[in-house]
Design a protein around this motif. Structure first.
Motif, mmCIF file in Angstrom:
data_model
loop_
_atom_site.group_PDB
_atom_site.id
_atom_site.type_symbol
_atom_site.label_atom_id
_atom_site.label_comp_id
_atom_site.label_asym_id
_atom_site.label_seq_id
_atom_site.Cartn_x
_atom_site.Cartn_y
_atom_site.Cartn_z
ATOM 1 N N VAL A 165 0.807 -1.217 0.000
ATOM 2 C CA VAL A 165 0.000 0.000 0.000
ATOM 3 C C VAL A 165 0.844 1.271 0.000
ATOM 4 O O VAL A 165 0.301 2.360 -0.195
ATOM 5 N N ASP A 166 2.164 1.152 0.218
ATOM 6 C CA ASP A 166 3.002 2.352 0.303
ATOM 7 C C ASP A 166 4.435 2.033 -0.124
ATOM 8 O O ASP A 166 5.185 1.406 0.614
ATOM 9 N N LYS A 167 4.778 2.476 -1.308
ATOM 10 C CA LYS A 167 6.139 2.243 -1.829
ATOM 11 C C LYS A 167 7.094 3.374 -1.436
ATOM 12 O O LYS A 167 8.280 3.313 -1.725
ATOM 13 N N THR A 168 6.589 4.405 -0.784
ATOM 14 C CA THR A 168 7.410 5.586 -0.474
ATOM 15 C C THR A 168 8.061 5.527 0.903
ATOM 16 O O THR A 168 8.758 6.455 1.291
ATOM 17 N N MET A 169 7.855 4.469 1.662
ATOM 18 C CA MET A 169 8.388 4.396 3.024
ATOM 19 C C MET A 169 9.906 4.510 3.037
ATOM 20 O O MET A 169 10.581 4.116 2.092
ATOM 21 N N SER A 170 10.430 5.052 4.142
ATOM 22 C CA SER A 170 11.881 5.114 4.310
ATOM 23 C C SER A 170 12.243 4.741 5.741
ATOM 24 O O SER A 170 11.513 5.055 6.692
ATOM 25 N N ILE A 171 13.355 4.065 5.855
ATOM 26 C CA ILE A 171 13.900 3.646 7.146
ATOM 27 C C ILE A 171 15.093 4.540 7.424
ATOM 28 O O ILE A 171 15.957 4.714 6.564
ATOM 29 N N GLU A 172 15.148 5.089 8.626
ATOM 30 C CA GLU A 172 16.229 6.026 8.933
ATOM 31 C C GLU A 172 16.503 6.084 10.427
ATOM 32 O O GLU A 172 15.741 5.551 11.234
ATOM 33 N N GLY A 173 17.597 6.729 10.778
ATOM 34 C CA GLY A 173 17.912 7.045 12.165
ATOM 35 C C GLY A 173 18.248 5.864 13.048
ATOM 36 O O GLY A 173 18.101 5.947 14.266
ATOM 37 N N ILE A 174 18.712 4.777 12.466
ATOM 38 C CA ILE A 174 19.066 3.627 13.302
ATOM 39 C C ILE A 174 20.382 3.932 14.001
ATOM 40 O O ILE A 174 21.385 4.236 13.357
ATOM 41 N N ARG A 175 20.339 3.877 15.352
ATOM 42 C CA ARG A 175 21.530 4.221 16.126
ATOM 43 C C ARG A 175 21.437 3.631 17.527
ATOM 44 O O ARG A 175 20.359 3.284 18.001
ATOM 45 N N VAL A 176 22.588 3.557 18.180
ATOM 46 C CA VAL A 176 22.645 3.150 19.582
ATOM 47 C C VAL A 176 22.234 4.351 20.426
ATOM 48 O O VAL A 176 22.766 5.449 20.258
ATOM 49 N N LEU A 177 21.290 4.142 21.308
ATOM 50 C CA LEU A 177 20.858 5.187 22.237
ATOM 51 C C LEU A 177 21.682 5.171 23.515
ATOM 52 O O LEU A 177 22.016 6.217 24.065
ATOM 53 N N GLU A 178 21.984 3.972 23.975
ATOM 54 C CA GLU A 178 22.674 3.837 25.251
ATOM 55 C C GLU A 178 23.278 2.448 25.348
ATOM 56 O O GLU A 178 22.738 1.490 24.811
ATOM 57 N N LYS A 179 24.419 2.374 26.022
ATOM 58 C CA LYS A 179 25.011 1.076 26.338
ATOM 59 C C LYS A 179 25.686 1.174 27.686
ATOM 60 O O LYS A 179 26.163 2.237 28.077
ATOM 61 N N SER A 180 25.693 0.055 28.389
ATOM 62 C CA SER A 180 26.352 0.020 29.685
ATOM 63 C C SER A 180 26.985 -1.346 29.891
ATOM 64 O O SER A 180 26.598 -2.321 29.258
ATOM 65 N N GLY A 181 27.949 -1.374 30.793
ATOM 66 C CA GLY A 181 28.657 -2.607 31.117
ATOM 67 C C GLY A 181 29.959 -2.721 30.351
ATOM 68 O O GLY A 181 30.150 -2.090 29.319
ATOM 69 N N GLY A 182 30.864 -3.478 30.902
ATOM 70 C CA GLY A 182 32.150 -3.698 30.244
ATOM 71 C C GLY A 182 33.147 -2.597 30.517
ATOM 72 O O GLY A 182 32.874 -1.622 31.204
ATOM 73 N N ARG A 183 34.330 -2.786 29.948
ATOM 74 C CA ARG A 183 35.447 -1.867 30.173
ATOM 75 C C ARG A 183 35.217 -0.464 29.634
ATOM 76 O O ARG A 183 35.696 0.505 30.194
ATOM 77 N N SER A 184 34.507 -0.347 28.528
ATOM 78 C CA SER A 184 34.348 0.982 27.925
ATOM 79 C C SER A 184 33.319 1.830 28.671
ATOM 80 O O SER A 184 33.185 3.019 28.384
ATOM 81 N N GLY A 185 32.598 1.224 29.621
ATOM 82 C CA GLY A 185 31.706 1.990 30.473
ATOM 83 C C GLY A 185 30.384 2.363 29.831
ATOM 84 O O GLY A 185 29.926 1.728 28.890
ATOM 85 N N HIS A 186 29.819 3.438 30.327
ATOM 86 C CA HIS A 186 28.487 3.871 29.924
ATOM 87 C C HIS A 186 28.566 4.859 28.762
ATOM 88 O O HIS A 186 29.410 5.728 28.751
ATOM 89 N N TYR A 187 27.666 4.682 27.809
ATOM 90 C CA TYR A 187 27.538 5.611 26.683
ATOM 91 C C TYR A 187 26.066 5.970 26.566
ATOM 92 O O TYR A 187 25.194 5.086 26.646
ATOM 93 N N GLN A 188 25.790 7.236 26.342
ATOM 94 C CA GLN A 188 24.420 7.678 26.068
ATOM 95 C C GLN A 188 24.465 8.685 24.922
ATOM 96 O O GLN A 188 25.241 9.628 24.956
ATOM 97 N N ALA A 189 23.643 8.441 23.919
ATOM 98 C CA ALA A 189 23.578 9.334 22.754
ATOM 99 C C ALA A 189 23.039 10.684 23.184
ATOM 100 O O ALA A 189 22.226 10.786 24.103
ATOM 101 N N VAL A 190 23.480 11.695 22.491
ATOM 102 C CA VAL A 190 22.975 13.049 22.716
ATOM 103 C C VAL A 190 21.575 13.131 22.129
ATOM 104 O O VAL A 190 21.338 12.674 21.001
ATOM 105 N N ASP A 191 20.641 13.689 22.878
ATOM 106 C CA ASP A 191 19.282 13.877 22.366
ATOM 107 C C ASP A 191 19.321 14.981 21.318
ATOM 108 O O ASP A 191 19.544 16.140 21.637
ATOM 109 N N ASP A 192 19.139 14.585 20.067
ATOM 110 C CA ASP A 192 19.215 15.572 18.976
ATOM 111 C C ASP A 192 17.832 15.960 18.444
ATOM 112 O O ASP A 192 17.719 16.535 17.373
ATOM 113 N N GLY A 193 16.793 15.633 19.202
ATOM 114 C CA GLY A 193 15.454 16.065 18.832
ATOM 115 C C GLY A 193 14.852 15.355 17.643
ATOM 116 O O GLY A 193 13.967 15.882 16.988
ATOM 117 N N ARG A 194 15.345 14.180 17.329
ATOM 118 C CA ARG A 194 14.808 13.446 16.175
ATOM 119 C C ARG A 194 13.345 13.329 16.349
ATOM 120 O O ARG A 194 12.486 13.068 15.774
#
Length: 162
Positions: A133-162
């Protein structure tokens, strides 16, 4: 910037040896969006597509995808995931569906790829179920929001208002 972890001294692809790492609780969250025509979004919301409940099928697809990461991504370790969550928000004002995934385990390596894969495959499943029903769809903005644990520690993406 740090050196790439999936190459050896000669620059060849190599699976990281995690044997000496500590087992820690690890969690990753990812997101992605699929934009579509307003009429298509309404059909998804009303469960009005012939192929069935789009979001239920996409949730299962995302969960299955996270469990299959080591078969899809060549240097990804097979993991014993404790939890996989796939949630959807219909954003009618932006004609899109927001997908948020979460993967958790107690292990020696992170789960970012599993969370990203879950979001990606959930979006692809929505596309597949709505493409008639819709050939115009688009997939976008796939990204890691947050991760925790392990040696590299905690990461949280900056809220960019997507």
């Amino acid at each position: 910037m740090s050196m790439l972890t999936h190459t050896d001294d000669q620059g060849r692809a190599s699976m990281v040896d995690v044997g000496e790492k500590d087992i820690t609780r690890r969690e990753a969250k990812a997101e992605g969006y699929i934009t579509m025509n307003p009429e298509t979004l309404a059909l998804v919301a009303e469960n009005g597509l012939k192929k069935g409940d789009v979001l239920a099928v996409a949730r299962i697809a995302g969960i299955q995808a996270a469990k299959q990461c080591s078969h899809l991504v060549p240097l990804c370790h097979p993991l014993m995931l404790n939890f996989i969550g796939v949630e959807f928000q219909l954003e009618k004002d932006k004609n899109r569906i927001r997908i948020e995934t979460c993967c958790r385990l107690s292990g020696k390596t992170g789960v970012e790829i599993e969370a990203l894969t879950a979001a990606s495959v959930a979006a692809l499943t929505i596309y597949d179920m709505c493409k008639a029903v819709d050939k115009t769809m688009s997939i976008e903005g796939i990204r890691v929001l947050e991760k925790s644990g392990g040696r590299s520690g905690h990461y949280q993406a900056v809220d960019d208002g997507r």
